[in-house]
Design a protein around this motif. Structure first.
Motif, PDB file in Angstrom:
ATOM      1  N   PRO A 158     -41.641  63.500 -32.648  1.00  0.00           N
ATOM      2  CA  PRO A 158     -40.736  62.602 -32.170  1.00  0.00           C
ATOM      3  C   PRO A 158     -39.485  62.540 -32.843  1.00  0.00           C
ATOM      4  O   PRO A 158     -38.484  62.585 -32.327  1.00  0.00           O
ATOM      5  CB  PRO A 158     -41.396  61.380 -32.282  1.00  0.00           C
ATOM      6  N   LEU A 159     -39.437  62.627 -34.078  1.00  0.00           N
ATOM      7  CA  LEU A 159     -38.046  62.555 -34.795  1.00  0.00           C
ATOM      8  C   LEU A 159     -37.287  63.803 -34.529  1.00  0.00           C
ATOM      9  O   LEU A 159     -35.954  63.804 -34.424  1.00  0.00           O
ATOM     10  CB  LEU A 159     -38.450  62.488 -36.295  1.00  0.00           C
ATOM     11  N   GLN A 160     -38.012  64.979 -34.567  1.00  0.00           N
ATOM     12  CA  GLN A 160     -37.298  66.218 -34.047  1.00  0.00           C
ATOM     13  C   GLN A 160     -36.647  66.052 -32.560  1.00  0.00           C
ATOM     14  O   GLN A 160     -35.266  66.394 -32.400  1.00  0.00           O
ATOM     15  CB  GLN A 160     -38.268  67.488 -34.087  1.00  0.00           C
ATOM     16  N   LEU A 161     -37.246  65.631 -31.724  1.00  0.00           N
ATOM     17  CA  LEU A 161     -36.757  65.488 -30.166  1.00  0.00           C
ATOM     18  C   LEU A 161     -35.656  64.559 -30.118  1.00  0.00           C
ATOM     19  O   LEU A 161     -34.811  64.885 -29.396  1.00  0.00           O
ATOM     20  CB  LEU A 161     -38.108  65.143 -29.503  1.00  0.00           C
ATOM     21  N   ARG A 191     -32.834  67.273 -30.461  1.00  0.00           N
ATOM     22  CA  ARG A 191     -32.896  67.517 -29.202  1.00  0.00           C
ATOM     23  C   ARG A 191     -31.761  66.483 -28.395  1.00  0.00           C
ATOM     24  O   ARG A 191     -31.641  66.638 -27.221  1.00  0.00           O
ATOM     25  CB  ARG A 191     -34.040  67.865 -28.579  1.00  0.00           C
ATOM     26  N   GLY A 192     -31.706  65.165 -28.843  1.00  0.00           N
ATOM     27  CA  GLY A 192     -30.904  64.236 -28.180  1.00  0.00           C
ATOM     28  C   GLY A 192     -31.646  63.425 -27.070  1.00  0.00           C
ATOM     29  O   GLY A 192     -31.168  62.892 -26.152  1.00  0.00           O
ATOM     30  N   PHE A 193     -33.170  63.718 -27.067  1.00  0.00           N
ATOM     31  CA  PHE A 193     -33.939  62.716 -26.229  1.00  0.00           C
ATOM     32  C   PHE A 193     -33.959  61.286 -26.798  1.00  0.00           C
ATOM     33  O   PHE A 193     -33.664  60.862 -27.832  1.00  0.00           O
ATOM     34  CB  PHE A 193     -35.573  63.219 -26.256  1.00  0.00           C
ATOM     35  N   VAL A 237     -39.256  60.280 -25.045  1.00  0.00           N
ATOM     36  CA  VAL A 237     -40.201  60.677 -26.077  1.00  0.00           C
ATOM     37  C   VAL A 237     -41.486  59.844 -26.087  1.00  0.00           C
ATOM     38  O   VAL A 237     -42.499  60.622 -26.082  1.00  0.00           O
ATOM     39  CB  VAL A 237     -39.634  60.551 -27.708  1.00  0.00           C
ATOM     40  N   GLY A 238     -41.155  58.470 -25.792  1.00  0.00           N
ATOM     41  CA  GLY A 238     -42.572  57.659 -25.597  1.00  0.00           C
ATOM     42  C   GLY A 238     -43.447  57.963 -24.465  1.00  0.00           C
ATOM     43  O   GLY A 238     -44.449  58.131 -24.346  1.00  0.00           O
ATOM     44  N   ILE A 239     -42.529  58.369 -23.330  1.00  0.00           N
ATOM     45  CA  ILE A 239     -43.173  58.818 -22.130  1.00  0.00           C
ATOM     46  C   ILE A 239     -43.811  60.244 -22.271  1.00  0.00           C
ATOM     47  O   ILE A 239     -44.959  60.376 -21.884  1.00  0.00           O
ATOM     48  CB  ILE A 239     -42.378  58.793 -21.040  1.00  0.00           C
ATOM     49  N   MET A 240     -43.071  61.100 -23.037  1.00  0.00           N
ATOM     50  CA  MET A 240     -43.737  62.586 -23.297  1.00  0.00           C
ATOM     51  C   MET A 240     -45.285  62.412 -24.007  1.00  0.00           C
ATOM     52  O   MET A 240     -45.937  63.239 -23.810  1.00  0.00           O
ATOM     53  CB  MET A 240     -42.760  63.328 -24.021  1.00  0.00           C
ATOM     54  N   PHE A 241     -45.415  61.437 -25.066  1.00  0.00           N
ATOM     55  CA  PHE A 241     -46.537  61.187 -25.656  1.00  0.00           C
ATOM     56  C   PHE A 241     -47.342  60.322 -25.102  1.00  0.00           C
ATOM     57  O   PHE A 241     -48.490  60.245 -25.775  1.00  0.00           O
ATOM     58  CB  PHE A 241     -45.924  60.808 -27.320  1.00  0.00           C
ATOM     59  N   ALA A 242     -47.241  59.655 -24.132  1.00  0.00           N
ATOM     60  CA  ALA A 242     -48.179  58.705 -23.399  1.00  0.00           C
ATOM     61  C   ALA A 242     -49.263  59.595 -22.882  1.00  0.00           C
ATOM     62  O   ALA A 242     -50.457  59.019 -22.985  1.00  0.00           O
ATOM     63  CB  ALA A 242     -47.335  57.815 -22.486  1.00  0.00           C
ATOM     64  N   LEU A 243     -49.019  60.671 -22.154  1.00  0.00           N
ATOM     65  CA  LEU A 243     -50.302  61.305 -21.639  1.00  0.00           C
ATOM     66  C   LEU A 243     -51.157  61.950 -22.561  1.00  0.00           C
ATOM     67  O   LEU A 243     -52.229  61.869 -22.470  1.00  0.00           O
ATOM     68  CB  LEU A 243     -49.519  62.539 -20.590  1.00  0.00           C
TER      69      LEU A 243
END
Length: 160
Positions: A101-104, A108-110, A115-121
């Motif tokens: 998440p820190l890198q994203l 990458r400017g997310f 990022v939270g939605i990406m890690f929810a699944l």
């Protein structure tokens, strides 16, 4: 109300070495080593003090009649290898949950929401998988569910 003495933990007392004393010095030294300087007296004292207390804990537990942590179980190859594999898996999960998440966000400017939605699944799938794995352990034993879980984790981390 459950009486702790009836559960076999009667040896707990304030004279035992506490976890914070064992690991606190090492964690403090490693966390502040970059700002204090890796060769500064404070960093070296914290890390060496924590390592010394950990060595004393291991020495004490080997000589104690009723150890708080039975370290002799690590002499069994199956248990030792399973413990090492679990440590590696936990390291990978820690990297996924903290550093990705820190890198994203920073590189990458997310946005934090994205990022939270990406890690929810993956979190939801982990919760579902733990429930299924728990039922499988009850029916067929722990070996196959652990192997399926580890292979699934490797595939999922590789896909990320």
């Amino acid at each position: 109300m459950i009486d702790i003495r009836s559960m076999g933990y009667a040896r707990v007392s304030s004279s035992n070495l506490d976890d914070w004393k064992l690991f606190g010095g090492k964690v403090l030294g490693l966390a502040e080593g970059n700002s204090w300087g890796w060769r500064s007296p404070g960093t070296l004292a914290a890390v060496l003090g924590g390592c010394t207390l950990l060595a004393l804990f291991v020495f004490h537990e080997h000589r104690c009649a009723e150890p708080l942590l039975r370290l002799s179980i690590l002499s069994l190859p199956l248990y030792r290898n399973a413990t090492l594999a679990t440590m590696c898996i936990n390291g990978a999960l820690y990297a996924r949950l903290v550093f990705m998440p820190l890198q994203l966000e920073s590189l990458r400017g997310f946005t934090p929401l994205r990022v939270g939605i990406m890690f929810a699944l993956p979190a939801a799938m982990g919760a579902v998988g733990m429930g299924i794995g728990g039922r499988m352990v009850d029916r067929i034993g722990p070996r196959r569910p652990i192997m399926f879980g580890c292979v699934g984790l490797i595939v999922a981390l590789g896909a990320m």
